[in-house]
Design a protein around this motif. Structure first.
Motif, PDB file in Angstrom:
ATOM      1  N   GLY A 133     -41.366 -28.616  38.794  1.00 48.89           N
ATOM      2  CA  GLY A 133     -41.621 -27.206  37.911  1.00 48.89           C
ATOM      3  C   GLY A 133     -40.543 -26.823  36.803  1.00 48.89           C
ATOM      4  N   PHE A 134     -39.233 -27.198  37.305  1.00 48.41           N
ATOM      5  CA  PHE A 134     -38.059 -27.074  36.327  1.00 48.41           C
ATOM      6  C   PHE A 134     -38.197 -27.916  35.212  1.00 48.41           C
ATOM      7  CE2 PHE A 134     -34.007 -28.145  34.836  1.00 48.41           C
ATOM      8  CZ  PHE A 134     -33.320 -27.150  34.608  1.00 48.41           C
ATOM      9  N   PHE A 135     -38.491 -29.260  35.542  1.00 48.52           N
ATOM     10  CA  PHE A 135     -38.426 -29.996  34.235  1.00 48.52           C
ATOM     11  C   PHE A 135     -39.485 -29.990  33.491  1.00 48.52           C
ATOM     12  CE2 PHE A 135     -35.062 -32.272  36.775  1.00 48.52           C
ATOM     13  CZ  PHE A 135     -34.217 -32.573  35.693  1.00 48.52           C
ATOM     14  N   ALA A 136     -40.738 -29.590  34.030  1.00 51.78           N
ATOM     15  CA  ALA A 136     -41.956 -29.373  33.383  1.00 51.78           C
ATOM     16  C   ALA A 136     -41.904 -28.103  32.208  1.00 51.78           C
ATOM     17  CB  ALA A 136     -43.263 -29.211  34.235  1.00 51.78           C
ATOM     18  N   GLY A 137     -41.121 -26.956  32.996  1.00 53.00           N
ATOM     19  CA  GLY A 137     -41.059 -25.660  32.274  1.00 53.00           C
ATOM     20  C   GLY A 137     -40.115 -25.966  31.033  1.00 53.00           C
ATOM     21  N   VAL A 138     -38.790 -26.712  31.366  1.00 58.71           N
ATOM     22  CA  VAL A 138     -37.841 -27.003  30.437  1.00 58.71           C
ATOM     23  C   VAL A 138     -38.391 -27.809  29.229  1.00 58.71           C
ATOM     24  CG1 VAL A 138     -35.763 -28.354  30.000  1.00 58.71           C
ATOM     25  CG2 VAL A 138     -35.708 -26.680  31.796  1.00 58.71           C
ATOM     26  N   ARG A 195     -43.930 -22.169  34.700  1.00 60.47           N
ATOM     27  CA  ARG A 195     -44.311 -20.819  33.835  1.00 60.47           C
ATOM     28  C   ARG A 195     -43.221 -19.925  33.768  1.00 60.47           C
ATOM     29  NH1 ARG A 195     -48.183 -19.305  36.794  1.00 60.47           N
ATOM     30  NH2 ARG A 195     -49.650 -20.394  35.734  1.00 60.47           N
ATOM     31  N   LEU A 196     -42.410 -19.739  34.797  1.00 57.76           N
ATOM     32  CA  LEU A 196     -41.275 -18.789  34.662  1.00 57.76           C
ATOM     33  C   LEU A 196     -40.161 -19.501  33.970  1.00 57.76           C
ATOM     34  CD1 LEU A 196     -41.316 -17.161  38.228  1.00 57.76           C
ATOM     35  CD2 LEU A 196     -41.852 -16.137  36.025  1.00 57.76           C
ATOM     36  N   VAL A 197     -39.942 -20.808  34.267  1.00 56.95           N
ATOM     37  CA  VAL A 197     -38.758 -21.455  33.425  1.00 56.95           C
ATOM     38  C   VAL A 197     -39.131 -21.780  32.052  1.00 56.95           C
ATOM     39  CG1 VAL A 197     -37.545 -23.762  33.564  1.00 56.95           C
ATOM     40  CG2 VAL A 197     -38.160 -22.601  35.624  1.00 56.95           C
ATOM     41  N   LYS A 226     -26.458 -28.683  31.246  1.00 55.18           N
ATOM     42  CA  LYS A 226     -25.121 -28.191  31.074  1.00 55.18           C
ATOM     43  C   LYS A 226     -25.481 -26.598  30.755  1.00 55.18           C
ATOM     44  CE  LYS A 226     -20.572 -28.316  29.098  1.00 55.18           C
ATOM     45  NZ  LYS A 226     -19.627 -29.248  28.365  1.00 55.18           N
ATOM     46  N   HIS A 227     -26.516 -26.498  30.004  1.00 55.16           N
ATOM     47  CA  HIS A 227     -26.607 -25.059  29.334  1.00 55.16           C
ATOM     48  C   HIS A 227     -27.850 -24.353  29.946  1.00 55.16           C
ATOM     49  CE1 HIS A 227     -23.221 -25.683  26.744  1.00 55.16           C
ATOM     50  NE2 HIS A 227     -23.772 -26.750  26.187  1.00 55.16           N
ATOM     51  N   LEU A 228     -29.009 -24.953  30.055  1.00 55.83           N
ATOM     52  CA  LEU A 228     -30.358 -24.347  30.483  1.00 55.83           C
ATOM     53  C   LEU A 228     -30.293 -24.140  31.751  1.00 55.83           C
ATOM     54  CD1 LEU A 228     -32.763 -26.013  27.944  1.00 55.83           C
ATOM     55  CD2 LEU A 228     -31.629 -23.814  27.747  1.00 55.83           C
ATOM     56  N   LEU A 229     -29.973 -25.054  32.700  1.00 57.77           N
ATOM     57  CA  LEU A 229     -30.172 -24.990  34.117  1.00 57.77           C
ATOM     58  C   LEU A 229     -29.239 -24.029  34.758  1.00 57.77           C
ATOM     59  CD1 LEU A 229     -31.070 -26.077  36.860  1.00 57.77           C
ATOM     60  CD2 LEU A 229     -29.184 -27.748  36.779  1.00 57.77           C
ATOM     61  N   PRO A 230     -28.000 -23.852  34.126  1.00 53.97           N
ATOM     62  CA  PRO A 230     -27.201 -22.791  34.937  1.00 53.97           C
ATOM     63  C   PRO A 230     -27.858 -21.251  34.763  1.00 53.97           C
ATOM     64  CG  PRO A 230     -25.710 -24.291  33.897  1.00 53.97           C
ATOM     65  CD  PRO A 230     -27.226 -24.690  33.609  1.00 53.97           C
ATOM     66  N   ILE A 237     -33.976 -19.344  42.307  1.00 56.71           N
ATOM     67  CA  ILE A 237     -33.663 -18.887  43.534  1.00 56.71           C
ATOM     68  C   ILE A 237     -34.778 -18.076  44.194  1.00 56.71           C
ATOM     69  CG2 ILE A 237     -31.983 -17.189  44.966  1.00 56.71           C
ATOM     70  CD1 ILE A 237     -29.667 -18.427  43.670  1.00 56.71           C
ATOM     71  N   VAL A 238     -35.150 -16.814  43.119  1.00 62.24           N
ATOM     72  CA  VAL A 238     -36.032 -16.228  43.626  1.00 62.24           C
ATOM     73  C   VAL A 238     -37.466 -16.810  43.822  1.00 62.24           C
ATOM     74  CG1 VAL A 238     -37.420 -13.973  42.900  1.00 62.24           C
ATOM     75  CG2 VAL A 238     -34.960 -14.172  42.288  1.00 62.24           C
ATOM     76  N   VAL A 239     -37.740 -17.861  42.810  1.00 65.94           N
ATOM     77  CA  VAL A 239     -39.149 -18.547  43.077  1.00 65.94           C
ATOM     78  C   VAL A 239     -39.200 -19.262  44.447  1.00 65.94           C
ATOM     79  CG1 VAL A 239     -40.371 -20.378  42.160  1.00 65.94           C
ATOM     80  CG2 VAL A 239     -39.438 -18.545  40.611  1.00 65.94           C
ATOM     81  N   SER A 240     -37.946 -19.852  44.675  1.00 65.31           N
ATOM     82  CA  SER A 240     -37.932 -20.649  46.057  1.00 65.31           C
ATOM     83  C   SER A 240     -37.940 -19.901  47.113  1.00 65.31           C
ATOM     84  CB  SER A 240     -36.593 -21.465  46.128  1.00 65.31           C
ATOM     85  OG  SER A 240     -35.646 -20.504  46.235  1.00 65.31           O
ATOM     86  N   THR A 241     -37.407 -18.675  47.312  1.00 64.84           N
ATOM     87  CA  THR A 241     -37.445 -17.755  48.307  1.00 64.84           C
ATOM     88  C   THR A 241     -38.824 -17.192  48.487  1.00 64.84           C
ATOM     89  OG1 THR A 241     -35.178 -16.901  47.677  1.00 64.84           O
ATOM     90  CG2 THR A 241     -36.342 -15.601  49.605  1.00 64.84           C
ATOM     91  N   LEU A 242     -39.512 -16.781  47.256  1.00 62.05           N
ATOM     92  CA  LEU A 242     -40.976 -16.487  47.729  1.00 62.05           C
ATOM     93  C   LEU A 242     -41.854 -17.605  47.747  1.00 62.05           C
ATOM     94  CD1 LEU A 242     -41.021 -13.815  44.808  1.00 62.05           C
ATOM     95  CD2 LEU A 242     -40.746 -13.287  46.927  1.00 62.05           C
TER      96      LEU A 242
END
Length: 317
Positions: A133-138, A195-197, A226-230, A237-242
């Motif tokens: 999801g992160f790399f797709a959203g990025v 979607r959120l990323v 270096k810039h977008l991931l942080p 964190i919120v997405v993984s917890t839910l």
């Protein structure tokens, strides 16, 4: 004349050194200010989270569940797979606090080991979902255009099917098993993260420091990592917890249907499925793993809500 030229050159050298020193000091001050802002963000978030009593209680519950899963061999009073046919379907007692199942296995031990299975499914599947999801959203938010259209179309396709029905089809095609369960739930659970990323990246892409990185010739992968991931950490964190409780419920449902964890491995969903013939005579058999599922899912959901309130700047007064 030569002396005048030498003095002029010395003044220029001193001026250049002064400018260089001021520039170095400004860069150092900017870096220090950036670190201070980052530290203050997490410090403020933690202070907000600590004020949420329900969130703190859920954090303790989740920590206890993690400890139970890690130290299951030390906490379980019996071997969860050891059968003792003389103790079949015994009610809770001092020897077996949660009673026994149809094979005489200790239910407390199986519930403890089931915690390990449920948490491993939640964490492993969410790790896969977050990575995809992160790399797709990025990619969708950063590159835009046809890349964004293709990824957005894939998100809509995956989101249009009922999750559990889609998971049943995938597990039926892949076959039951724990590893297949990790992969299936991870492949199906990435859409909300993407979607959120994507929204975060589209917002961050227009900022001055990202634009300066792009104009200075920065490589996309370097800018992303270096810039977008942080700047997407709080969202992840919120997405993984839910997402973990959703994966736990999906594992219980699939195991209940016989498509998830297979016997003799202990799983809360598989235990509820096995208890169906005895639900009237041995109610404890199905109620105990059901309560374990409810406590785990509620703890993670409420913890996710508390983290969302603490990490979202819009929620701060």
């Amino acid at each position: 004349m030569a002396l005048f030229s030498s003095d002029k050159n010395d003044r220029r050298t001193q001026e250049a050194e002064r400018v260089a020193t001021e520039a170095t000091a400004a860069i150092a001050a900017e870096k220090a200010a950036g670190k201070k802002r980052a530290q203050s963000y997490w410090a403020v978030s933690w202070n907000i989270f600590k004020k949420n009593k329900l969130g703190m209680v859920c954090l303790v519950v989740v920590a206890l569940l993690v400890l139970v899963a890690i130290f299951a061999p030390l906490l379980a009073p019996y071997d969860p797979d050891a059968q003792e046919l003389t103790n079949m379907l015994k009610a809770p007692s001092a020897a077996h606090l949660f009673g026994t199942d149809e094979y005489g296995r200790d239910l407390l031990s199986r519930v403890i080991y089931g915690c390990r299975i449920s948490l491993s499914v939640g964490v492993a599947s969410q790790a896969i979902a977050l990575l995809i999801g992160f790399f797709a959203g990025v990619c969708a938010g950063y590159f835009g255009g046809k890349v964004d259209s293709a990824i957005s179309f894939a998100i809509q396709v995956f989101s249009s099917f009922p999750f559990l029905l889609f998971a049943i089809v995938v597990m039926f095609a892949m076959g039951p098993g724990l590893v297949n369960l990790y992969v299936a739930l991870g492949l199906l659970g990435w859409t909300s993260t993407a979607r959120l990323v994507r929204g975060d990246v589209m917002r961050l892409k227009g900022s001055e420091y990202i634009q300066s990185c792009i104009l200075s010739g920065g490589k996309p992968m370097r800018i992303i990592l270096k810039h977008l991931l942080p700047n997407c950490i709080s969202t992840l964190i919120v997405v993984s917890t839910l997402g973990i409780p959703s994966a736990i419920l999906s594992e219980a449902s699939l195991s209940f249907l016989g498509l998830g964890v297979q016997p003799p491995m202990s799983s809360w969903g598989q235990m509820i499925s096995a208890s169906q013939p005895y639900i009237q005579t041995c109610t404890y058999y199905s109620v105990i793993p059901g309560i374990a599922i409810i406590i785990t899912v509620m703890a993670f959901n409420l913890l996710g809500d508390a983290l969302r309130d603490a990490l979202d700047p819009k929620m701060r007064s």
